[in-house]
Motif scaffolding. Structure first.
Motif, PDB file in Angstrom:
ATOM      1  N   SER A  12      51.648  10.832  44.857  1.00  0.00           N
ATOM      2  CA  SER A  12      50.301  11.109  45.325  1.00  0.00           C
ATOM      3  C   SER A  12      49.290  11.004  44.187  1.00  0.00           C
ATOM      4  O   SER A  12      49.450  11.654  43.156  1.00  0.00           O
ATOM      5  N   HIS A  13      48.292  10.142  44.380  1.00  0.00           N
ATOM      6  CA  HIS A  13      47.163  10.089  43.452  1.00  0.00           C
ATOM      7  C   HIS A  13      45.963  10.631  44.212  1.00  0.00           C
ATOM      8  O   HIS A  13      45.306   9.907  44.963  1.00  0.00           O
ATOM      9  N   TRP A  14      45.730  11.891  44.053  1.00  0.00           N
ATOM     10  CA  TRP A  14      44.694  12.572  44.819  1.00  0.00           C
ATOM     11  C   TRP A  14      43.580  13.029  43.883  1.00  0.00           C
ATOM     12  O   TRP A  14      43.839  13.682  42.872  1.00  0.00           O
ATOM     13  N   THR A  15      42.346  12.691  44.246  1.00  0.00           N
ATOM     14  CA  THR A  15      41.185  13.105  43.460  1.00  0.00           C
ATOM     15  C   THR A  15      40.452  14.198  44.222  1.00  0.00           C
ATOM     16  O   THR A  15      39.887  13.934  45.290  1.00  0.00           O
ATOM     17  N   PRO A  16      40.471  15.442  43.726  1.00  0.00           N
ATOM     18  CA  PRO A  16      39.730  16.504  44.419  1.00  0.00           C
ATOM     19  C   PRO A  16      38.243  16.155  44.506  1.00  0.00           C
ATOM     20  O   PRO A  16      37.671  15.626  43.548  1.00  0.00           O
ATOM     21  N   GLY A  17      37.635  16.425  45.633  1.00  0.00           N
ATOM     22  CA  GLY A  17      36.222  16.097  45.801  1.00  0.00           C
ATOM     23  C   GLY A  17      35.693  16.734  47.070  1.00  0.00           C
ATOM     24  O   GLY A  17      36.444  17.361  47.826  1.00  0.00           O
ATOM     25  N   PRO A  18      34.403  16.574  47.318  1.00  0.00           N
ATOM     26  CA  PRO A  18      33.807  17.189  48.515  1.00  0.00           C
ATOM     27  C   PRO A  18      34.305  16.530  49.799  1.00  0.00           C
ATOM     28  O   PRO A  18      34.796  15.401  49.781  1.00  0.00           O
ATOM     29  N   ALA A  19      34.157  17.248  50.899  1.00  0.00           N
ATOM     30  CA  ALA A  19      34.531  16.714  52.210  1.00  0.00           C
ATOM     31  C   ALA A  19      33.601  15.553  52.568  1.00  0.00           C
ATOM     32  O   ALA A  19      32.406  15.598  52.292  1.00  0.00           O
ATOM     33  N   THR A  20      34.168  14.531  53.165  1.00  0.00           N
ATOM     34  CA  THR A  20      33.378  13.402  53.663  1.00  0.00           C
ATOM     35  C   THR A  20      33.767  13.184  55.128  1.00  0.00           C
ATOM     36  O   THR A  20      34.657  13.851  55.638  1.00  0.00           O
ATOM     37  N   HIS A  21      33.107  12.271  55.806  1.00  0.00           N
ATOM     38  CA  HIS A  21      33.460  11.934  57.202  1.00  0.00           C
ATOM     39  C   HIS A  21      33.507  13.205  58.074  1.00  0.00           C
ATOM     40  O   HIS A  21      34.482  13.480  58.764  1.00  0.00           O
ATOM     41  N   ILE A  22      32.429  13.968  57.992  1.00  0.00           N
ATOM     42  CA  ILE A  22      32.412  15.292  58.621  1.00  0.00           C
ATOM     43  C   ILE A  22      32.482  15.194  60.151  1.00  0.00           C
ATOM     44  O   ILE A  22      33.193  15.971  60.794  1.00  0.00           O
ATOM     45  N   ALA A  23      31.795  14.223  60.743  1.00  0.00           N
ATOM     46  CA  ALA A  23      31.863  14.067  62.211  1.00  0.00           C
ATOM     47  C   ALA A  23      33.294  13.744  62.638  1.00  0.00           C
ATOM     48  O   ALA A  23      33.774  14.248  63.662  1.00  0.00           O
ATOM     49  N   ALA A  24      33.988  12.948  61.851  1.00  0.00           N
ATOM     50  CA  ALA A  24      35.380  12.594  62.177  1.00  0.00           C
ATOM     51  C   ALA A  24      36.276  13.823  62.066  1.00  0.00           C
ATOM     52  O   ALA A  24      37.179  14.029  62.881  1.00  0.00           O
ATOM     53  N   ALA A  25      36.014  14.670  61.075  1.00  0.00           N
ATOM     54  CA  ALA A  25      36.804  15.899  60.918  1.00  0.00           C
ATOM     55  C   ALA A  25      36.610  16.799  62.134  1.00  0.00           C
ATOM     56  O   ALA A  25      37.565  17.408  62.628  1.00  0.00           O
ATOM     57  N   ARG A  26      35.390  16.842  62.632  1.00  0.00           N
ATOM     58  CA  ARG A  26      35.131  17.690  63.812  1.00  0.00           C
ATOM     59  C   ARG A  26      35.807  17.133  65.054  1.00  0.00           C
ATOM     60  O   ARG A  26      36.302  17.884  65.893  1.00  0.00           O
ATOM     61  N   GLU A  27      35.834  15.807  65.161  1.00  0.00           N
ATOM     62  CA  GLU A  27      36.529  15.195  66.303  1.00  0.00           C
ATOM     63  C   GLU A  27      38.039  15.482  66.200  1.00  0.00           C
ATOM     64  O   GLU A  27      38.698  15.757  67.210  1.00  0.00           O
ATOM     65  N   LEU A  28      38.564  15.431  64.998  1.00  0.00           N
ATOM     66  CA  LEU A  28      39.986  15.763  64.814  1.00  0.00           C
ATOM     67  C   LEU A  28      40.248  17.196  65.264  1.00  0.00           C
ATOM     68  O   LEU A  28      41.228  17.474  65.967  1.00  0.00           O
ATOM     69  N   ASP A  29      39.360  18.102  64.900  1.00  0.00           N
ATOM     70  CA  ASP A  29      39.564  19.503  65.292  1.00  0.00           C
ATOM     71  C   ASP A  29      39.475  19.674  66.809  1.00  0.00           C
ATOM     72  O   ASP A  29      40.220  20.471  67.393  1.00  0.00           O
ATOM     73  N   THR A  30      38.565  18.913  67.434  1.00  0.00           N
ATOM     74  CA  THR A  30      38.426  18.998  68.896  1.00  0.00           C
ATOM     75  C   THR A  30      39.733  18.653  69.592  1.00  0.00           C
ATOM     76  O   THR A  30      40.156  19.354  70.520  1.00  0.00           O
ATOM     77  N   TRP A  31      40.401  17.605  69.139  1.00  0.00           N
ATOM     78  CA  TRP A  31      41.653  17.196  69.779  1.00  0.00           C
ATOM     79  C   TRP A  31      42.855  17.957  69.251  1.00  0.00           C
ATOM     80  O   TRP A  31      43.922  17.988  69.877  1.00  0.00           O
ATOM     81  N   ARG A  32      42.673  18.581  68.107  1.00  0.00           N
ATOM     82  CA  ARG A  32      43.740  19.425  67.567  1.00  0.00           C
ATOM     83  C   ARG A  32      43.899  20.701  68.403  1.00  0.00           C
ATOM     84  O   ARG A  32      45.013  21.207  68.561  1.00  0.00           O
ATOM     85  N   LYS A  33      42.797  21.183  68.956  1.00  0.00           N
ATOM     86  CA  LYS A  33      42.816  22.468  69.684  1.00  0.00           C
ATOM     87  C   LYS A  33      43.871  22.504  70.786  1.00  0.00           C
ATOM     88  O   LYS A  33      44.710  23.405  70.805  1.00  0.00           O
ATOM     89  N   PRO A  34      43.837  21.551  71.755  1.00  0.00           N
ATOM     90  CA  PRO A  34      44.864  21.612  72.810  1.00  0.00           C
ATOM     91  C   PRO A  34      46.277  21.407  72.266  1.00  0.00           C
ATOM     92  O   PRO A  34      47.237  21.952  72.823  1.00  0.00           O
ATOM     93  N   LEU A  35      46.415  20.640  71.192  1.00  0.00           N
ATOM     94  CA  LEU A  35      47.748  20.422  70.602  1.00  0.00           C
ATOM     95  C   LEU A  35      48.244  21.718  69.955  1.00  0.00           C
ATOM     96  O   LEU A  35      49.412  22.092  70.096  1.00  0.00           O
ATOM     97  N   TYR A  36      47.338  22.425  69.287  1.00  0.00           N
ATOM     98  CA  TYR A  36      47.700  23.703  68.668  1.00  0.00           C
ATOM     99  C   TYR A  36      48.035  24.742  69.739  1.00  0.00           C
ATOM    100  O   TYR A  36      49.021  25.473  69.632  1.00  0.00           O
ATOM    101  N   GLU A  37      47.223  24.774  70.792  1.00  0.00           N
ATOM    102  CA  GLU A  37      47.455  25.756  71.860  1.00  0.00           C
ATOM    103  C   GLU A  37      48.779  25.498  72.580  1.00  0.00           C
ATOM    104  O   GLU A  37      49.418  26.435  73.063  1.00  0.00           O
ATOM    105  N   ALA A  38      49.197  24.241  72.631  1.00  0.00           N
ATOM    106  CA  ALA A  38      50.482  23.887  73.255  1.00  0.00           C
ATOM    107  C   ALA A  38      51.655  24.103  72.298  1.00  0.00           C
ATOM    108  O   ALA A  38      52.804  23.893  72.683  1.00  0.00           O
TER     109      ALA A  38
END
Ligand code: ZN
Length: 202
Positions: A12-38
């Protein structure tokens, strides 16, 4: 059962940095919810190990936003819990990325699925003992000798996609990864629904 969740198997070559693609992160969370609840994303409480992860492609071929490592236990996520993968060298087992958290240990397998076709826009990986047992060798199923998260898995997913119906089904059972299933789709909604539909049958 052996749980190999959470062990990063690539370099892993990971560079710590600020969050980007914030709208995409929110969409991921939206679809994560039913998966988490299941219970399809969550945590093995006795082991303290999170499971399940999801990603969404961002523009060019190799770029995708993916769950950060060990976030499975969180009831809700936001942009701080996602990492941008900028480049995956599958043959040499190297993942490069940046963001507020290191990418999921399963980023390599997500990259291997995006490499199967430009129309693939999202990938979801879940765990379910029930779905795994009931669909083993019924849905497209990977070779049990191929470990998840390794370069060999890329070749195995390519074989399933071309020859075993994974391209049409959009969901596969990972025989070498206990309780693991993986789905893809053109959108995050389609990808999550493919798993949720199977979950609702049982
Ligand atoms: Zn897994």
């Amino acid at each position: 059962m052996t749980i190999d969740e959470g062990n990063i198997k690539y370099v892993s070559h990971w560079t710590p940095g600020p969050a980007t693609h914030i709208a995409a992160a929110r969409e991921l969370d939206t679809w994560r919810k039913p998966l988490y609840e299941a219970g399809l994303i969550g945590q093995y409480k006795d082991l303290g190990i999170g499971y399940g992860n999801m990603s969404v492609r961002r523009g060019s071929h190799a770029l995708f936003l993916i769950s950060g490592t060990q976030t499975g236990h969180l009831p809700a996520t936001d942009e701080r819990h996602y990492s941008l993968v900028t480049d995956c060298d599958i043959r040499n087992n190297i993942v490069r990325g940046s963001g507020p958290i290191q990418a999921s240990s399963e980023a390599m397998t997500h990259a291997a699925i995006y490499a199967l076709g430009d129309a693939i826009g999202a990938v979801v990986h879940v765990h379910s003992a029930k779905l795994w047992q009931r669909n083993l060798d019924k849905l497209p199923t990977t070779d049990p000798n191929v470990a998840y998260g390794t370069p060999d898995m890329a070749g195995e997913l390519d074989r399933l996609y071309r020859m075993e119906g994974f391209k049409d089904a959009g969901v596969a059972v990972l025989a070498g990864h206990d309780e693991g299933l993986i789905s893809f789709g053109t959108t995050l909604e389609e990808t999550a629904q493919r798993v949720l539909c199977i979950h609702e049958i049982y």
